[in-house]
Structure formats: C-alpha cells, structure tokens
Design a protein around this motif. Structure first.
Motif, PDB file in Angstrom:
ATOM      1  N   ASN A 233     102.760 -51.996  21.231  1.00 24.79           N
ATOM      2  CA  ASN A 233     102.087 -53.149  21.827  1.00 24.79           C
ATOM      3  C   ASN A 233     102.917 -54.427  21.790  1.00 24.79           C
ATOM      4  OD1 ASN A 233     101.888 -53.708  19.128  1.00 24.79           O
ATOM      5  ND2 ASN A 233      99.665 -53.901  19.067  1.00 24.79           N
ATOM      6  N   ARG A 234     104.127 -54.370  21.243  1.00 23.73           N
ATOM      7  CA  ARG A 234     105.030 -55.529  21.294  1.00 23.73           C
ATOM      8  C   ARG A 234     105.869 -55.537  22.564  1.00 23.73           C
ATOM      9  NH1 ARG A 234     106.538 -53.078  16.749  1.00 23.73           N
ATOM     10  NH2 ARG A 234     108.758 -53.080  17.256  1.00 23.73           N
ATOM     11  N   ALA A 235     105.916 -54.413  23.268  1.00 30.24           N
ATOM     12  CA  ALA A 235     106.883 -54.237  24.350  1.00 30.24           C
ATOM     13  C   ALA A 235     106.688 -55.233  25.485  1.00 30.24           C
ATOM     14  CB  ALA A 235     106.816 -52.806  24.887  1.00 30.24           C
ATOM     15  N   GLY A 236     105.434 -55.528  25.848  1.00 31.55           N
ATOM     16  CA  GLY A 236     105.197 -56.432  26.967  1.00 31.55           C
ATOM     17  C   GLY A 236     105.727 -57.829  26.700  1.00 31.55           C
ATOM     18  N   ILE A 237     105.386 -58.378  25.536  1.00 30.99           N
ATOM     19  CA  ILE A 237     105.829 -59.733  25.190  1.00 30.99           C
ATOM     20  C   ILE A 237     107.343 -59.784  25.052  1.00 30.99           C
ATOM     21  CG2 ILE A 237     105.819 -61.446  23.319  1.00 30.99           C
ATOM     22  CD1 ILE A 237     102.849 -60.760  22.881  1.00 30.99           C
ATOM     23  N   VAL A 238     107.915 -58.826  24.337  1.00 35.80           N
ATOM     24  CA  VAL A 238     109.363 -58.825  24.120  1.00 35.80           C
ATOM     25  C   VAL A 238     110.102 -58.638  25.449  1.00 35.80           C
ATOM     26  CG1 VAL A 238     111.274 -57.558  23.042  1.00 35.80           C
ATOM     27  CG2 VAL A 238     109.196 -58.047  21.727  1.00 35.80           C
ATOM     28  N   GLY A 239     109.643 -57.688  26.263  1.00 36.80           N
ATOM     29  CA  GLY A 239     110.301 -57.438  27.543  1.00 36.80           C
ATOM     30  C   GLY A 239     110.184 -58.608  28.500  1.00 36.80           C
ATOM     31  N   ALA A 240     109.027 -59.277  28.506  1.00 33.18           N
ATOM     32  CA  ALA A 240     108.851 -60.434  29.379  1.00 33.18           C
ATOM     33  C   ALA A 240     109.804 -61.557  28.980  1.00 33.18           C
ATOM     34  CB  ALA A 240     107.403 -60.924  29.311  1.00 33.18           C
TER      35      ALA A 240
END
Length: 248
Positions: A233-240
C-alpha cells in the motif's frame, strides 16, 4: 532529480499523502489520510490535496498524484471508477493552481509499477516487466528497462469472451466466493494471455490481496516468473512522488 518528493494516492474511500525519500523509496514522515469527498469531483479532490500539503508545511518541490484513470499529458481521459466530471480535466493544471506546487498526475497502477521497478520486487530487472494490481479491477503497468509505457489497461483484455477483470479481479473472487484454487485457475488463464501477447521477463502482483500471495501465486501455472509486490500500500504514494520528480 530531487532527493525528496511528495506523493498523493487518490482512492475511492481515502486520499493519502506523505513526503517520500526518493533515494530509499520510503516515506519520510507518517502518511496522512483524508476521506475522499463525495462526489469526488476534480475541484473537491483538489481541495483535499491542498489540505494534505498544508499538514506538511515546508514541503518543497514537485507533487505526484495518482488517478484511477487513463492520463495523457496531465489530462484525465477515462473515469471507470471516479466521477465522470474528471474526463477531459487538465488535472496537472488544476492541482498546480489549487496547491501552489508543481503537480503531475499518473495512473494509479502505473505509479505502483514505477515504484516496484525502482525500489521493490522488480528492482534491477532488465527487459519488460508487467506489474498488475488485483483489486476491484485489474490495474496494469508495463515497464521496459526502467521506462514506463503508460496506460496499458491490461485488465480490460478480452479473455474467453469476458472483460478480464470481471472474472479474474479480486472482487470477482470475493463476489463469487471462489476458493484460492478456483481463482488461481482464472488467474492462470489471464496471465497466459498477457504472457502470449507480451513475453515479459517478470510479472509482479500487487493490490491488497498480495499479502496472501502464498495462498494463490504458487498455483498460477505460467512460464514467466511471477512474484508478489514488495511495497504494497506504499506503492501509489512512492510511485507518484517518483513520477513527478522525473517529470520536471
């Protein structure tokens, strides 16, 4: 590229944001979550993103925001699971004006893919990587030698006469009460179609259900290596945040 960024993950129930250490691919402070406004119109979401940034005073640099839709040059051109008023909205311009920061939006699955290749399960992998997120639908990201090929929408491939995600998404497993074994059979069929079309070096499987990967991924019978996502669930924030930093 700056060593710090800020990412926002716009979802159906919550809008989450955090500063990101772009060297480590980790949050640089605790994530903050605000309920998604209803209806989630562009102006309403822009106000929430601005509010998030106020809570992180001193945030500098660019801001990345995920959107569950097709994105072309900062303009949203589909809205399967968000308010229809997003279609045709120049979200980069709207959010930049609302927040006072340079903002770049990115498809939510593409953000996850960028993060997994840069910091997660596909780090160091050359060639073609396909990242899929199994949730309400099936999101996809296609990355070649670290470069994103955006808006792949592989969840909408037609497989055996059906829109793939209508049969193989995690929501279909839940709605039909499928066993892990029965669901793995559908996933096998889906991934074999993608495998035949794209011949990737690696599949990475994300989405909330990936925390149960040991129950179904070993049952998916394909030739290509397939592994669970690492950032979850960290992927969206980190990727953005990473996408926005690279866009400058």
């Amino acid at each position: 590229m700056d060593q710090r960024g800020f990412g926002v993950d716009f979802g159906g129930s919550g809008i989450k944001g955090a500063p990101v250490d772009l060297v480590a691919g980790e949050f640089a402070a605790d994530r903050v979550r605000i309920e998604t406004p209803q209806p989630a119109t562009p102006d309403a979401v822009a106000a929430v993103v601005a509010e998030l940034l106020v809570q992180f005073r001193g945030t500098a640099g660019t801001v990345g925001v995920t959107v569950p839709g097709v994105v072309r040059h900062g303009v949203v051109s589909s809205a399967a699971n968000i308010d229809a008023s997003w279609i045709g909205t120049d979200a980069d311009a709207l959010l930049t004006e609302a927040t006072g920061h340079e903002v770049h939006i990115v498809n939510d699955a593409d953000a996850a893919g960028v993060a997994e290749v840069a910091y997660g399960a596909a780090r160091g992998q050359q060639g073609l990587v396909v990242v899929t997120t199994l949730g309400t639908g099936i999101g996809s990201a296609v990355v070649h030698d670290g470069v994103l090929v955006p808006n792949s929408e592989l969840g909408h491939l037609e497989v055996d006469g059906h829109d793939a995600e209508s049969r193989a998404a995690n929501s279909a497993r839940e709605a039909e009460g499928l066993s892990w074994e029965a669901w793995a059979e559908r996933l096998t069929r889906y991934y074999r179609v993608v495998e035949a079309l794209m011949s990737p070096e690696l599949f990475v499987v994300g989405g909330g259900v990936s925390k149960h990967a040991q129950l179904f991924l070993p049952l998916v019978d394909i030739k290509t290596p397939i592994v669970p996502a690492a950032l979850r669930n960290r992927a969206g924030i980190v990727g953005a945040a990473l996408h926005a930093a690279r866009a400058v």
